[in-house]
Design a protein around this motif. Structure first.
Motif, short mmCIF file in Angstrom:
data_model
loop_
_atom_site.label_atom_id
_atom_site.label_comp_id
_atom_site.label_asym_id
_atom_site.label_seq_id
_atom_site.Cartn_x
_atom_site.Cartn_y
_atom_site.Cartn_z
N ILE A 40 -4.67 8.43 14.97
CA ILE A 40 -3.72 9.51 15.15
C ILE A 40 -2.31 9.01 14.92
N ALA A 41 -1.63 9.67 13.99
CA ALA A 41 -0.31 9.19 13.59
C ALA A 41 0.80 9.94 14.31
N ASP A 42 0.52 11.18 14.70
CA ASP A 42 1.61 11.99 15.22
C ASP A 42 1.07 13.16 16.04
N VAL A 43 1.94 13.71 16.88
CA VAL A 43 1.58 14.88 17.68
C VAL A 43 2.63 15.96 17.43
N ASP A 44 2.19 17.19 17.23
CA ASP A 44 3.14 18.28 17.01
C ASP A 44 3.47 18.93 18.37
N LEU A 45 4.59 18.51 18.93
CA LEU A 45 4.95 18.98 20.27
C LEU A 45 5.23 20.49 20.30
N GLY B 191 -6.00 19.38 23.53
CA GLY B 191 -5.48 20.65 23.03
C GLY B 191 -4.33 20.48 22.04
N ASP B 192 -3.82 19.26 21.92
CA ASP B 192 -2.71 19.01 21.00
C ASP B 192 -3.11 19.17 19.53
N TRP B 193 -2.09 19.49 18.70
CA TRP B 193 -2.27 19.38 17.26
C TRP B 193 -1.86 17.97 16.88
N VAL B 194 -2.74 17.26 16.18
CA VAL B 194 -2.45 15.86 15.86
C VAL B 194 -2.56 15.60 14.35
N LYS B 195 -1.78 14.61 13.92
CA LYS B 195 -1.84 14.22 12.51
C LYS B 195 -2.78 13.01 12.41
N VAL B 196 -3.82 13.15 11.59
CA VAL B 196 -4.85 12.11 11.48
C VAL B 196 -4.73 11.40 10.14
N TYR B 197 -4.92 10.09 10.12
CA TYR B 197 -5.02 9.35 8.86
C TYR B 197 -6.12 8.33 9.02
N ARG B 198 -6.51 7.73 7.92
CA ARG B 198 -7.57 6.72 8.00
C ARG B 198 -6.98 5.36 7.70
N ALA B 199 -6.82 4.57 8.75
CA ALA B 199 -6.23 3.24 8.60
C ALA B 199 -7.09 2.42 7.67
N GLY B 200 -6.44 1.81 6.68
CA GLY B 200 -7.18 1.02 5.70
C GLY B 200 -8.20 1.90 5.01
N ASP B 201 -7.90 3.20 4.96
CA ASP B 201 -8.80 4.18 4.36
C ASP B 201 -10.16 4.22 5.02
N VAL B 202 -10.26 3.74 6.24
CA VAL B 202 -11.56 3.74 6.90
C VAL B 202 -11.49 4.33 8.31
N LYS C 161 0.82 -1.22 0.00
CA LYS C 161 0.00 0.00 0.00
C LYS C 161 0.85 1.27 0.00
N PHE C 162 0.30 2.31 -0.62
CA PHE C 162 0.93 3.63 -0.52
C PHE C 162 0.63 4.20 0.86
N PRO C 163 1.48 5.09 1.34
CA PRO C 163 1.19 5.70 2.64
C PRO C 163 -0.16 6.42 2.57
N ALA C 164 -0.91 6.33 3.67
CA ALA C 164 -2.24 6.93 3.69
C ALA C 164 -2.15 8.45 3.72
N GLY D 161 -8.65 12.39 3.03
CA GLY D 161 -9.01 11.49 1.94
C GLY D 161 -10.45 11.66 1.51
N GLY D 162 -10.92 12.91 1.48
CA GLY D 162 -12.25 13.18 0.95
C GLY D 162 -13.39 12.98 1.93
N VAL D 163 -13.05 12.67 3.18
CA VAL D 163 -14.11 12.44 4.16
C VAL D 163 -13.83 13.29 5.39
N VAL D 164 -14.88 13.88 5.95
CA VAL D 164 -14.70 14.71 7.14
C VAL D 164 -14.66 13.82 8.38
N VAL D 165 -13.59 13.96 9.14
CA VAL D 165 -13.41 13.14 10.32
C VAL D 165 -13.50 14.01 11.57
N SER D 166 -14.27 13.57 12.56
CA SER D 166 -14.33 14.35 13.79
C SER D 166 -14.06 13.50 15.03
N ASN D 167 -13.95 12.19 14.85
CA ASN D 167 -13.60 11.31 15.98
C ASN D 167 -12.46 10.40 15.54
N ALA D 168 -11.69 9.96 16.52
CA ALA D 168 -10.66 8.96 16.22
C ALA D 168 -10.45 8.11 17.46
#
Length: 763
Positions: A415-420, A400-411, A331-334, A366-373
């Motif tokens: 949270i992939a990362d936190v911007d410290l 309060g953190d800034w976080v990097k979000v992705y959709r595992a398996g596109d679904v 797979k390509f990175p999400a 990825g074209g979908v609005v996400v509000s929970n993880a």
DNA sequence: GTGCCTCGAGTTCA
DNA sequence: CTCGAGGCAC
């Protein structure tokens, strides 16, 4: 175009340039042609046009019907117009399961894949060849041809059963209606997709007509294929790439790459970027090539699929339960997006598990609005486990953190990362609650467990409600009209607090039942009476009115027929009755559904089936569970000896049947049921192994263990996990160890796999 | 005890 | 779909 085009023959004009009148004429011509061709082909076996010409004509006719819907006629030979919209799609079983693919996200994982296969096949340092092709981001479709005719198309579904979308699939241009020189039975598998250009055009049209645009090409393709009205599908620009096959009456070729070439010859589109690669390095090189051209392809892909080229090797490698061993999706990175984590909430699950959920500032990924993880568990938020070791993928995540979000398996959003650098100075490490936020009970973490659980059990409202939701879920009681939402409402209203309450709901709603009976009385009187005035008088009387007044009569009528349930928002007299009817029907239930519905920890669908098959009846099961004592006695031994039941599950089962509250809850439920259908009896009572207890050990070469097990059970045998005095037969493959030894000691018959296959008559 | 493989449980959004 | 963990073979 230019003025000359009017002089051209209608048959040669692009459909877009036809006037309505010309279109109508052209439609009649094509319909007649196709009808004659069908008769010649099917009934006289004397085709007068080629398959290609036939398909071209059909395509053109469809295009006309799509562009001029007013012309569409129910008897059109495209078979795509005017078919009555159905309730849904019929279910279709796949003769050969449509498996999903194992994923690889790194080069390392691809190298491991290759190494694993070479080890499995005993190839040493020899180089394995693979095909490598783009993984199209669409939806899988299996298309069945019999004697060269397209007869059925089905979606993947759960891999074993899909939906019949034949009428819609026929509207896809890349799928020929007829094949020449194909095997008598050919199931072609591939991906239905939409190009970027077509997607943009479709969305423009959607907007122009006030319809909602689709989020991405995949959704557009899925939505288009699953249209109930095939005419709508026909107007959508769907495409298809063939990448494999299901059932075949004869092999297509000896290698994957030749089989694809054969499919292309037969008239299917296959992906032009497909390559034959020798060894994993070439696979990785091809992956990078495709990644580089990804943006210019004109359609979405989400990775590259690698398959062992040699089909004989594919067969030897076989499949696990859900994935073939001989293929992998690299797979390509999400896609990712940064957003703000507003708050961390705690949800309480059916088993009391406290799961943290991140509430996010809505963001498009990825074209979908996400509000929970999901944040999984306590350790994941802290980024370290209980013993202080960092955990994979875990981060120190704070509100309060800034976080990097992705959709595992596109679904599933994760949270992939936190911007410290952007962490607010006042952000505190998240303090995981030690009490259940729903009921206040202590929430404790068993040693070695990753989750913290509420100890409130059936007294915790969240758990009680989740258990009810589980109880009515699809593989449990599955009561029509009583979904998760409804039980939730009824729970909050206090009408249903435990499963047994579902079955007394009608009775308790009976104030209304009486009213309904009264109304029926009124209706009968109306039908019986001859004199209209008499009727009115009778009606007024029945409704408790002094004088007859149509308006007031109607009001009264409605009021009287409303039971507490029927007064609920969204419910009426009729739907309430339907619900009660559906509940009545479920007083009869299959044993395995009942066991699954109880929601005992570690007892899922598969385990419930095992238990039902083993104990055969509710009485047998309940008696054994009640009599069993943890860690000792014949009942405990019997339970543990079931292949697939271990100590943890056995303990959970026995404990439930010995806890007063839980036990009483089960008894109240069972008292409400009319019939618990025993597990299906042996399908073949005369088979040589019917009623015998069989144990498999060692490596089976001709089939997987689960296949062998399923087959043995179909033939009426019981499959046990370990050898005991009760074992009748041990099937030992190479590498069998202690079990074969024990069997020899006990004098139990031992046979090899081939003898076994002979015995059951399936060599 | 280690290493598959499968199952269970919890999760999101259209 | 993914993670964790149960169950089994070795």
């Amino acid at each position: 175009m230019n003025g000359k085009s009017a002089g051209k023959k209608t048959a040669e004009l692009p459909v877009a340039e036809l006037s309505p009148k010309e279109a109508s004429r052209e439609q009649a011509r094509l319909a007649a042609l196709l009808r004659r061709a069908d008769i010649a082909y099917h009934q006289q076996d004397a085709p007068f046009i080629s398959d290609a010409e036939y398909d071209a004509a059909r395509r053109r006719l469809r295009e006309i019907e799509a562009r001029f819907p007013a012309l569409a006629r129910p008897d059109s030979p495209t078979g795509t117009v005017g078919a009555p919209p159905r309730e849904g799609f019929a279910r279709v079983g796949h003769a050969v399961a449509m498996l999903s693919l194992d994923n690889a996200f790194t080069d390392q994982e691809v190298l491991e894949f290759d190494a694993r296969l070479r080890r499995f096949l005993g190839l040493g340092e020899a180089v394995l060849s693979y095909t490598s092709e783009p993984k199209i981001d669409g939806l899988s479709l299996s298309v069945r041809y019999e004697n060269g005719h397209l007869v059925q198309a089905a979606t993947r579904g759960d891999g074993h059963t899909g939906e019949d979308v034949t009428a819609n699939a026929r509207t896809i241009d890349d799928l020929p209606e007829h094949l020449t020189g194909a095997p008598a039975v050919l199931e072609v598998r591939g991906e239905v997709y939409m190009t970027h250009a077509d997607f943009a055009e479709l969305n423009a049209a959607q907007r122009a007509s006030g319809d909602r645009p689709f989020a991405n090409p995949r959704n557009a393709a899925a939505g288009s294929l699953r249209q109930l009205d095939p005419a709508v599908s026909a107007s959508r620009p769907l495409k298809f790439f063939a990448y494999g096959w299901g059932q075949l009456s004869e092999p297509l070729a000896d290698t994957q790459i030749d089989a694809l070439a054969r499919l292309a010859e037969l008239g299917f589109a296959t992906n032009p970027l497909t390559r034959l690669c020798h060894g994993p390095e070439e696979l990785l090189r091809h992956y990078r090539e495709i990644e580089a051209t990804r943006a210019d392809l004109g359609y979405d892909i989400d990775g590259v699929v690698c398959k062992v080229n040699d089909l004989a090797l594919q067969r030897r490698l076989g499949s696990r339960s859900n994935t073939p061993r001989w293929a992998i999706a690299h797979k390509f990175p999400a896609e990712t997006a940064w957003t703000r984590l507003l708050r961390i909430d705690i949800q309480v699950g059916r088993t009391g598990a406290l799961s943290p959920v991140a509430r996010l500032k809505p963001v498009t990924v990825g074209g979908v609005v996400v509000s929970n993880a999901t944040l999984h568990n306590e350790d994941y938020i802290r980024g370290i486990d209980a013993s202080g070791n960092p955990i994979r993928g875990g981060r120190d995540i704070r509100e309060g953190d800034w976080v990097k979000v992705y959709r595992a398996g596109d679904v599933i959003p994760k949270i992939a990362d936190v911007d410290l650098a952007r962490r607010p100075p006042d952000a505190r490490p998240y303090e995981f609650p030690a009490r259940c936020p729903e009921c206040g009970s202590d929430a404790i973490r068993e040693p070695g467990d990753a989750v913290r659980r509420c100890t409130g059990g059936m007294y915790c409202p969240a758990q009680a409600m989740e258990r009810l939701r589980h109880f009515v879920s699809r593989n449990a009681f599955d009561i029509e009209g009583l979904g998760a939402k409804q039980v939730e409402t009824f729970y909050l209203l206090g009408w249903i607090r435990e499963p047994a309450d579902i079955f007394t709901l009608a009775e308790r709603d009976a104030g209304g039942e009486k009213a309904i009976a009264g109304l029926e009385d009124v209706l009968n009187r109306l039908r019986g009476g001859a004199d209209p005035n008499e009727q009115k008088k009778a009606l007024a009387e029945a409704l408790g009115l002094e004088h007859f007044d149509p308006e007031r009569a109607r009001e009264r009528f409605e009021e009287r027929s409303r039971t507490p349930l029927a007064r609920q928002h969204g419910w009426g007299v009729r739907s309430a009755r339907n619900l009660f009817h559906a509940i009545e029907e479920r007083r009869r239930i299959a044993l395995e559904r009942l066991i699954f519905a109880l929601g005992i920890r570690h007892v899922g669908e598969a385990a419930a089936k095992l238990l039902a098959r083993h104990y055969r009846s509710w009485d047998g099961f309940a008696r054994a569970m009640s009599a069993a004592r943890v860690g000792e006695g014949p009942e405990w031994e019997e339970l543990l000896n079931i292949d697939g039941v271990g100590e943890v599950m056995a303990r959970a089962l026995v404990i439930v049947f010995h806890q007063e509250g839980e036990r009483a809850l089960i008894e109240r439920l069972v008292a409400q049921l009319r019939e618990i259908e025993p597990a299906r009896e042996a399908a073949a009572p005369d088979s040589p192994i019917a009623g015998k207890t069989v144990v498999f050990t060692g490596t089976l070469e001709r089939m997987t263990r689960s296949e062998a097990k399923a087959q043995a059970e179909r033939l009426g045998a019981r499959v046990a996990g370990s050898v005991s005095k009760k074992t009748d037969l041990v099937v030992a493959g190479p590498g069998a160890g202690s079990k074969a030894k024990r069997a020899a000691e006990l004098g139990v018959e031992i046979i090899d796999e081939d003898t076994w296959l002979e015995l059951i008559g399936d060599a």
